[in-house]
Design an enzyme around this catalytic site. Structure first.
Site, PDB file in Angstrom:
ATOM      1  N   GLU A 269       0.850  -1.193   0.000  1.00 28.52           N
ATOM      2  CA  GLU A 269       0.000   0.000   0.000  1.00 28.52           C
ATOM      3  C   GLU A 269       0.883   1.238   0.000  1.00 28.52           C
ATOM      4  O   GLU A 269       1.968   1.225   0.601  1.00 28.52           O
ATOM      5  CB  GLU A 269      -0.906   0.001   1.236  1.00 28.52           C
ATOM      6  CG  GLU A 269      -1.890  -1.170   1.223  1.00 28.52           C
ATOM      7  CD  GLU A 269      -2.799  -1.223   2.452  1.00 28.52           C
ATOM      8  OE1 GLU A 269      -2.703  -0.315   3.314  1.00 28.52           O
ATOM      9  OE2 GLU A 269      -3.598  -2.162   2.537  1.00 28.52           O
ATOM     10  N   HIS A 292      -7.753   1.500   1.688  1.00 30.37           N
ATOM     11  CA  HIS A 292      -7.695   1.039   3.086  1.00 30.37           C
ATOM     12  C   HIS A 292      -8.480   1.993   4.004  1.00 30.37           C
ATOM     13  O   HIS A 292      -7.930   2.545   4.954  1.00 30.37           O
ATOM     14  CB  HIS A 292      -6.231   0.909   3.557  1.00 30.37           C
ATOM     15  CG  HIS A 292      -6.089   0.036   4.774  1.00 30.37           C
ATOM     16  ND1 HIS A 292      -4.972  -0.736   5.020  1.00 30.37           N
ATOM     17  CD2 HIS A 292      -6.917  -0.184   5.830  1.00 30.37           C
ATOM     18  CE1 HIS A 292      -5.114  -1.376   6.167  1.00 30.37           C
ATOM     19  NE2 HIS A 292      -6.295  -1.059   6.685  1.00 30.37           N
TER      20      HIS A 292
HETATM   21  N1  LIG Z   1     -10.035  -2.531   6.076  1.00 29.64           N
HETATM   22  C1  LIG Z   1      -9.950  -1.972   7.272  1.00 29.64           C
HETATM   23  O1  LIG Z   1      -9.830  -0.752   7.417  1.00 29.64           O
HETATM   24  C2  LIG Z   1     -10.010  -2.846   8.482  1.00 29.64           C
HETATM   25  C3  LIG Z   1     -10.577  -2.343   9.652  1.00 29.64           C
HETATM   26  C4  LIG Z   1     -10.638  -3.157  10.764  1.00 29.64           C
HETATM   27  C5  LIG Z   1     -10.097  -4.432  10.723  1.00 29.64           C
HETATM   28  N2  LIG Z   1      -9.510  -4.882   9.585  1.00 29.64           N
HETATM   29  C6  LIG Z   1      -8.963  -6.251   9.515  1.00 29.64           C
HETATM   30  O2  LIG Z   1     -10.007  -7.159   9.757  1.00 29.64           O
HETATM   31  C7  LIG Z   1      -9.518  -8.207  10.576  1.00 29.64           C
HETATM   32  C8  LIG Z   1     -10.668  -8.857  11.312  1.00 29.64           C
HETATM   33  O3  LIG Z   1     -11.163  -7.966  12.280  1.00 29.64           O
HETATM   34  P1  LIG Z   1     -12.107  -8.486  13.471  1.00 29.64           P
HETATM   35  O4  LIG Z   1     -12.222  -7.363  14.418  1.00 29.64           O
HETATM   36  O5  LIG Z   1     -13.336  -9.105  12.941  1.00 29.64           O
HETATM   37  O6  LIG Z   1     -11.159  -9.605  14.097  1.00 29.64           O
HETATM   38  P2  LIG Z   1     -11.581 -10.776  15.078  1.00 29.64           P
HETATM   39  O7  LIG Z   1     -10.332 -11.209  15.735  1.00 29.64           O
HETATM   40  O8  LIG Z   1     -12.733 -10.369  15.916  1.00 29.64           O
HETATM   41  O9  LIG Z   1     -12.099 -11.935  14.094  1.00 29.64           O
HETATM   42  C9  LIG Z   1     -11.257 -12.676  13.271  1.00 29.64           C
HETATM   43  C10 LIG Z   1     -11.876 -14.043  13.071  1.00 29.64           C
HETATM   44  O10 LIG Z   1     -11.098 -14.771  12.120  1.00 29.64           O
HETATM   45  C11 LIG Z   1     -11.030 -16.105  12.555  1.00 29.64           C
HETATM   46  N3  LIG Z   1      -9.909 -16.773  11.908  1.00 29.64           N
HETATM   47  C12 LIG Z   1      -8.587 -16.734  12.232  1.00 29.64           C
HETATM   48  N4  LIG Z   1      -7.881 -17.492  11.370  1.00 29.64           N
HETATM   49  C13 LIG Z   1      -8.760 -18.003  10.500  1.00 29.64           C
HETATM   50  C14 LIG Z   1      -8.642 -18.870   9.373  1.00 29.64           C
HETATM   51  N5  LIG Z   1      -7.462 -19.344   8.990  1.00 29.64           N
HETATM   52  N6  LIG Z   1      -9.762 -19.209   8.719  1.00 29.64           N
HETATM   53  C15 LIG Z   1     -10.977 -18.741   9.108  1.00 29.64           C
HETATM   54  N7  LIG Z   1     -11.160 -17.938  10.163  1.00 29.64           N
HETATM   55  C16 LIG Z   1     -10.055 -17.564  10.845  1.00 29.64           C
HETATM   56  C17 LIG Z   1     -10.921 -15.999  14.056  1.00 29.64           C
HETATM   57  O11 LIG Z   1     -11.233 -17.204  14.710  1.00 29.64           O
HETATM   58  C18 LIG Z   1     -11.906 -14.880  14.347  1.00 29.64           C
HETATM   59  O12 LIG Z   1     -13.202 -15.362  14.574  1.00 29.64           O
HETATM   60  C19 LIG Z   1      -8.497  -7.493  11.485  1.00 29.64           C
HETATM   61  O13 LIG Z   1      -7.563  -8.376  11.994  1.00 29.64           O
HETATM   62  C20 LIG Z   1      -7.882  -6.477  10.560  1.00 29.64           C
HETATM   63  O14 LIG Z   1      -6.752  -7.026   9.946  1.00 29.64           O
HETATM   64  C21 LIG Z   1      -9.474  -4.122   8.466  1.00 29.64           C
HETATM   65  O1  LIG Z   2      -6.732  -2.669  11.558  1.00 29.03           O
HETATM   66  C1  LIG Z   2      -7.538  -1.774  11.348  1.00 29.03           C
HETATM   67  O2  LIG Z   2      -8.274  -1.288  12.240  1.00 29.03           O
HETATM   68  C2  LIG Z   2      -7.718  -1.269   9.967  1.00 29.03           C
HETATM   69  O3  LIG Z   2      -6.867  -1.884   9.074  1.00 29.03           O
HETATM   70  C3  LIG Z   2      -7.681   0.221   9.861  1.00 29.03           C
HETATM   71  O4  LIG Z   2      -6.386   0.704   9.890  1.00 29.03           O
HETATM   72  P1  LIG Z   2      -6.112   2.295   9.791  1.00 29.03           P
HETATM   73  O5  LIG Z   2      -6.356   2.875  11.152  1.00 29.03           O
HETATM   74  O6  LIG Z   2      -4.701   2.417   9.376  1.00 29.03           O
HETATM   75  O7  LIG Z   2      -7.086   2.838   8.801  1.00 29.03           O
END
Ligand SMILES: NC(=O)c1ccc[n+]([C@@H]2O[C@H](COP(=O)([O-])OP(=O)(O)OC[C@H]3O[C@@H](n4cnc5c(N)ncnc54)[C@H](O)[C@@H]3O)[C@@H](O)[C@H]2O)c1
Ligand SMILES: O=C(O)[C@H](O)COP(=O)(O)O
Length: 416
Positions: A269, A292
């Site tokens: 990114e 993102h």
């Molecule tokens: N795009 C964004 O801006 C943004 C924002 C927030 C979070 N995220 C990403 O989203 C991810 C998930 O967030 P969350 O709060 O739901 O996390 P979380 O920890 O609550 O949930 C993750 C789930 O994935 C499951 N998991 C782990 N390994 C796995 C596998 N191999 N196969 C299937 N399931 C599996 C876990 O058991 C869990 O239930 C974060 O870790 C982060 O990287 C991205």
């Molecule tokens: O892990 C997260 O909460 C998301 O990827 C968001 O990341 P950011 O704060 O850099 O937008």
């Protein structure tokens, strides 16, 4: 071994990546005035130079806190990730130095779930391509490849906070929800857990990824997995860029195997808004590309600012480590009229008895003591009479296997 006892005004806090102003306000209200607040992340060399006198650092998903950075962070007391993911931090490198890492595990959950749901609907209707054509003066009025969400199967991979929130929202719109998770999870509404990733891929019209970045999730969706997806189905990734082999996705979209995709996270990114975004997905029809921003809503960012700064303040003022992602968790009462010592050590037998021996040899009476360990380190918190804070700090710093000792003066000392 670091030995610290600092007045709040001398505690230096570095906030990167445009952490929300709510964090700054919260820190100032708590008496922490030495704050540097920058809008971007820093490259490794600059960060290494800057971090040497920093006590608390606040980052988001872009800043890489690796072994080299921690090596230079001689005074670092704690890390705040103002986001959900903590894969950008070498948690072990922090742990072995006695540095707890905090995050905001739920604050942007809703923002991501709402975005994904909107994208699923847009992609089922072929909106990105139709919109693009209209911007170019074209008119793609057609029902071909355009579908209602009602009755379609949404397959959620990773049924944690975001996955389960998405499940509830999308079911209310008429999606049939199935999900795959490595852990057995309570189904929301009428959603159903399936036994394997393969089954989910074969059944879903829309597949959405919500797993963390782990060794086991890295590149979990590649050519073979995409080949299992239904023809004309849709893939959405707002989890981490390391989860999907982006070239395989681009090939499947170019070949017309998939009807569309929405991607918010990428293997590489741009470091900032000025840098060019390079991806094999650029220019493909019916692909929504977002920079993102899954968690980037004003509501989420304000809440994250408050939540994580509170965790840093609570640790700094009181020693509480509850909800740290890498550290033994201890919930501590306030310590009015007492000094509190935080002792972080290798988790080997005999340290606690040595701590108590040196305190006793120095005639220091223990007024309260709390211990929690994990497989690597032990965290002991000791309250002593106000007259003994500095003496106790010196005594505890002599204990073998000590990594770090801090004294938190009682509130009246801070004010004086
Ligand atoms: N795009 C964004 O801006 C943004 C924002 C927030 C979070 N995220 C990403 O989203 C991810 C998930 O967030 P969350 O709060 O739901 O996390 P979380 O920890 O609550 O949930 C993750 C789930 O994935 C499951 N998991 C782990 N390994 C796995 C596998 N191999 N196969 C299937 N399931 C599996 C876990 O058991 C869990 O239930 C974060 O870790 C982060 O990287 C991205
Ligand atoms: O892990 C997260 O909460 C998301 O990827 C968001 O990341 P950011 O704060 O850099 O937008």
């Amino acid at each position: 071994m670091a030995k610290t006892s600092l007045d709040k005004s001398k505690i230096k806090i570095l906030l990167l990546e445009g952490v929300h102003q709510s964090a700054v306000d919260n820190l100032l209200n708590a008496g922490y005035t030495n704050i540097e607040h920058l809008p971007t992340s820093l490259d490794e060399a600059t960060l290494i130079e800057k971090i040497s006198d920093v006590h608390f650092i606040g980052i988001r998903s872009r800043t890489q806190l690796n072994e080299r950075v921690f090596e230079a962070a001689e005074k670092l007391v704690a890390v705040g990730c103002f986001c959900i993911g903590t894969n950008q931090v070498d948690l072990d490198a922090a742990l072995v130095r006695g540095i707890p890492v905090f995050n905001a595990p739920f604050s942007n959950t809703r923002s991501v779930a709402e975005l994904v749901l909107a994208e699923a609907i847009m992609l089922l209707r072929g909106i990105p391509e139709k919109s693009h054509r209209a911007h170019q003066g074209g008119w793609l009025k057609s029902a071909k490849n355009s579908h209602e969400a009602r009755g379609k199967t949404l397959g959620i991979i990773g049924y944690g906070s975001i996955g389960s929130q998405l499940s509830v929202l999308s079911e209310s719109l008429g999606f049939d929800v199935i999900y795959y998770d490595v852990v057995t999870k309570l189904a929301m509404g009428n959603a159903r857990q399936v036994a394997s990733l393969e089954e989910l891929l074969a059944r879903a019209d829309v597949v959405s990824l919500h797993v963390p970045d782990l060794a086991s999730t890295r590149w979990m969706i590649g050519e073979a997995e995409i080949a299992l997806m239904k023809p004309d189905s849709i893939l959405i990734n707002a989890s981490r860029g390391s989860v999907v082999v982006i070239e395989a996705l681009a090939e499947a979209l170019e070949a017309g195997r998939l009807a569309g995709a929405a991607v918010d996270v990428f293997p590489v990114e741009p470091k900032g808004n000025e840098e060019e975004f390079v991806s094999p997905l650029r220019g493909l029809a019916n692909v929504i590309l977002t920079p993102h921003i899954g968690g980037s809503t004003l509501e989420a960012q304000e809440n994250i600012g408050i939540e994580v700064s509170e965790k840093l303040v609570t640790y700094s003022d009181n020693g509480t480590t509850v909800s740290s992602v890498n550290f033994p968790e201890v919930a501590l009462p306030a310590h009015p009229g007492k000094h509190r010592l935080l002792h972080i050590h290798d988790n080997v037998p005999g340290v606690l008895s040595e701590i108590n021996r040196v305190l006793s040899e120095n005639d220091i009476n223990i007024l309260g003591q709390y211990l929690q360990t994990n497989e690597r380190i032990g965290y002991v918190v000791i309250d002593v009479d106000k007259d003994y804070g500095t003496r106790a700090l010196d005594a505890l710093s002599q204990v073998s296997h000590t990594k770090r000792v801090r004294v938190l003066y009682s509130e009246s000392s801070f004010q004086g």
